[in-house]
Scaffold this motif. Structure first.
Motif, PDB file in Angstrom:
ATOM      1  N   THR A   1       0.826  -1.203   0.000  1.00  0.00           N
ATOM      2  CA  THR A   1       0.000   0.000   0.000  1.00  0.00           C
ATOM      3  C   THR A   1       0.861   1.255   0.000  1.00  0.00           C
ATOM      4  OG1 THR A   1      -1.524  -1.251   1.398  1.00  0.00           O
ATOM      5  CG2 THR A   1      -1.983   1.086   1.099  1.00  0.00           C
ATOM      6  N   GLY A   2       1.850   1.270   0.894  1.00  0.00           N
ATOM      7  CA  GLY A   2       2.729   2.438   0.983  1.00  0.00           C
ATOM      8  C   GLY A   2       3.493   2.677  -0.299  1.00  0.00           C
ATOM      9  N   GLY A   3       3.984   1.603  -0.931  1.00  0.00           N
ATOM     10  CA  GLY A   3       4.710   1.761  -2.184  1.00  0.00           C
ATOM     11  C   GLY A   3       3.829   2.294  -3.292  1.00  0.00           C
TER      12      GLY A   3
ATOM     13  N   ALA B   1      -0.351   6.429  -6.959  1.00  0.00           N
ATOM     14  CA  ALA B   1      -1.583   5.735  -7.321  1.00  0.00           C
ATOM     15  C   ALA B   1      -2.699   6.045  -6.330  1.00  0.00           C
ATOM     16  CB  ALA B   1      -1.344   4.229  -7.369  1.00  0.00           C
ATOM     17  N   SER B   2      -3.924   5.908  -6.803  1.00  0.00           N
ATOM     18  CA  SER B   2      -5.102   5.999  -5.951  1.00  0.00           C
ATOM     19  C   SER B   2      -5.520   4.578  -5.603  1.00  0.00           C
ATOM     20  CB  SER B   2      -6.234   6.716  -6.693  1.00  0.00           C
ATOM     21  OG  SER B   2      -7.422   6.718  -5.929  1.00  0.00           O
ATOM     22  N   VAL B   3      -5.549   4.251  -4.301  1.00  0.00           N
ATOM     23  CA  VAL B   3      -5.679   2.863  -3.868  1.00  0.00           C
ATOM     24  C   VAL B   3      -6.990   2.645  -3.111  1.00  0.00           C
ATOM     25  CG1 VAL B   3      -4.642   1.003  -2.507  1.00  0.00           C
ATOM     26  CG2 VAL B   3      -3.175   2.662  -3.691  1.00  0.00           C
ATOM     27  N   THR B   4      -7.689   1.572  -3.483  1.00  0.00           N
ATOM     28  CA  THR B   4      -8.803   1.053  -2.690  1.00  0.00           C
ATOM     29  C   THR B   4      -8.353  -0.286  -2.133  1.00  0.00           C
ATOM     30  OG1 THR B   4     -10.487   2.138  -4.059  1.00  0.00           O
ATOM     31  CG2 THR B   4     -11.196   0.255  -2.719  1.00  0.00           C
TER      32      THR B   4
ATOM     33  N   ARG C   1      -5.570   2.390   9.387  1.00  0.00           N
ATOM     34  CA  ARG C   1      -6.231   3.693   9.452  1.00  0.00           C
ATOM     35  C   ARG C   1      -5.323   4.725  10.130  1.00  0.00           C
ATOM     36  NH1 ARG C   1     -11.224   3.183   7.557  1.00  0.00           N
ATOM     37  NH2 ARG C   1     -12.366   1.242   7.904  1.00  0.00           N
ATOM     38  N   THR C   2      -4.556   4.274  11.105  1.00  0.00           N
ATOM     39  CA  THR C   2      -3.597   5.178  11.742  1.00  0.00           C
ATOM     40  C   THR C   2      -2.361   5.361  10.879  1.00  0.00           C
ATOM     41  OG1 THR C   2      -4.357   4.441  13.923  1.00  0.00           O
ATOM     42  CG2 THR C   2      -2.229   5.553  13.823  1.00  0.00           C
ATOM     43  N   GLN C   3      -1.867   4.270  10.357  1.00  0.00           N
ATOM     44  CA  GLN C   3      -0.646   4.299   9.544  1.00  0.00           C
ATOM     45  C   GLN C   3      -0.784   5.221   8.340  1.00  0.00           C
ATOM     46  OE1 GLN C   3       2.169   2.770  10.225  1.00  0.00           O
ATOM     47  NE2 GLN C   3       3.291   2.985   8.311  1.00  0.00           N
TER      48      GLN C   3
ATOM     49  N   PRO D   1      -3.070   9.894   3.722  1.00  0.00           N
ATOM     50  CA  PRO D   1      -3.650   9.532   2.423  1.00  0.00           C
ATOM     51  C   PRO D   1      -5.152   9.268   2.483  1.00  0.00           C
ATOM     52  CG  PRO D   1      -1.575   8.384   2.756  1.00  0.00           C
ATOM     53  CD  PRO D   1      -1.895   9.058   4.055  1.00  0.00           C
ATOM     54  N   ILE D   2      -5.648   8.735   3.620  1.00  0.00           N
ATOM     55  CA  ILE D   2      -7.090   8.509   3.745  1.00  0.00           C
ATOM     56  C   ILE D   2      -7.821   9.844   3.772  1.00  0.00           C
ATOM     57  CG2 ILE D   2      -8.906   7.682   5.299  1.00  0.00           C
ATOM     58  CD1 ILE D   2      -7.016   5.396   6.089  1.00  0.00           C
ATOM     59  N   ASP D   3      -7.324  10.781   4.571  1.00  0.00           N
ATOM     60  CA  ASP D   3      -7.956  12.105   4.649  1.00  0.00           C
ATOM     61  C   ASP D   3      -7.886  12.836   3.309  1.00  0.00           C
ATOM     62  OD1 ASP D   3      -8.530  11.670   7.296  1.00  0.00           O
ATOM     63  OD2 ASP D   3      -6.817  12.822   8.072  1.00  0.00           O
ATOM     64  N   ALA D   4      -6.806  12.599   2.566  1.00  0.00           N
ATOM     65  CA  ALA D   4      -6.636  13.271   1.279  1.00  0.00           C
ATOM     66  C   ALA D   4      -7.421  12.607   0.158  1.00  0.00           C
ATOM     67  CB  ALA D   4      -5.155  13.306   0.913  1.00  0.00           C
TER      68      ALA D   4
END
Length: 292
Positions: free
Chosen positions: A65-67, A73-76, A89-91, A95-98
């Motif tokens: 995910t981090g890579g 990329a936009s990741v689901t 969610r913490t890690q 990106p989640i907020d953005a």
């Protein structure tokens, strides 16, 4: 505040798991990637950059995910483990907020996977053995299909889906019908923490631009193939005479019968004493046409 992703080596992955109160679930076949070279190889094969939409199944500790996020990329991401989802969610709070990462908690087998990400999209995943086949059926058999799949699977599974005629199975016929594929990378057990009992491989699948058969005819094809593989060690003419029924799915109505089976095999240029695993995708398509 977003924390730094764990360094990629088995010791640091173990430390991360202890620090966060996490553990790898044997029942869920959780083995976390711990090799930076393998990670980079997967990212290179995914070719995901700014604007690329990616569906990730089973993000785990978020190594891939981090890579993917770092590449733009936009990741689901779909994660079944409640504790891992909370960690992610913490890690990846930033990106989640953005809006760059959408994290879904749930079982990928219960979701309409092709509907989760707008097309075009790609799939990157480290798939446990027991869900590889159903996930492939959902992604390749559904619409819209991804334009590329980069999957970490057990080496044995990679060999099965890449098998040539002579060693085919229902799964290899299904996958090769839908996509071109190659085994891109052999991955040793030591690339994971904890190390699994078997080796793995990374496969790349690229669905065909045009399917080799209209969608309305696919149920008949899969009914035919399933009928053949019910007795994979027997001669095809005998298996189909015993197993293949009239009807759209090859499973309803009366048996097709020996005379019609023999005539169809002859018309398709397939010897009746061949075994189902010796037929290529093209052979099955010719046989379906002859039976029709």
């Amino acid at each position: 505040m977003t924390r730094t992703a764990p360094r990629l080596d088995p010791l640091e992955v173990r430390r991360t798991l202890r620090r966060e109160g996490l553990r790898a679930s044997h029942a869920r076949s959780q083995n976390f990637l711990a090799d930076p070279d393998v990670l980079q190889a997967i990212l290179d094969l995914a070719e995901a950059g700014p604007g690329t939409r990616v569906l990730e199944i089973g993000p785990g500790l978020g190594i891939l995910t981090g890579g993917l996020l770092q590449a733009g990329a936009s990741v689901t991401a779909v994660e079944l483990d409640i504790a891992l989802t909370a960690y992610l969610r913490t890690q990846f709070a930033g990106p989640i907020d953005a809006g760059q990462l959408k994290l879904l908690e749930g079982d990928a087998l219960d979701l309409q996977l092709p509907a989760l990400v707008p097309s075009p999209y790609r799939v990157v995943a480290n798939l446990p053995y027991h869900i590889t086949s159903p996930i492939l059926h959902r992604l390749l058999g559904g619409t819209p299909q991804p334009d590329r799949l980069v999957l970490m699977v057990q080496a044995e599974v990679a060999e099965r889906i890449a098998a040539p005629a002579g060693r085919m199975s229902y799964l290899s016929v299904f996958v090769q019908f839908h996509a071109s594929m190659r085994v891109a990378l052999a991955v040793p057990r030591e690339a994971f923490e904890p190390a699994p009992k078997v080796s793995s491989a990374v496969v790349v699948l690229e669905p065909h631009d045009q399917p080799p058969l209209p969608a309305r005819r696919e149920p008949a094809l899969w009914g035919l193939v399933q009928s053949g593989f019910r007795e994979r060690r027997k001669m095809l003419r005998n298996v189909l005479a015993r197993q293949l029924h009239e009807g759209e799915d090859g499973a309803s109505g009366p048996l097709v019968g020996q005379v019609r089976v023999d005539a169809a095999l002859a018309a398709a240029g397939i010897a009746g004493d061949r075994r189902p695993q010796t037929l290529s995708v093209g052979d099955w398509l010719r046989l379906l046409e002859a039976l029709a």
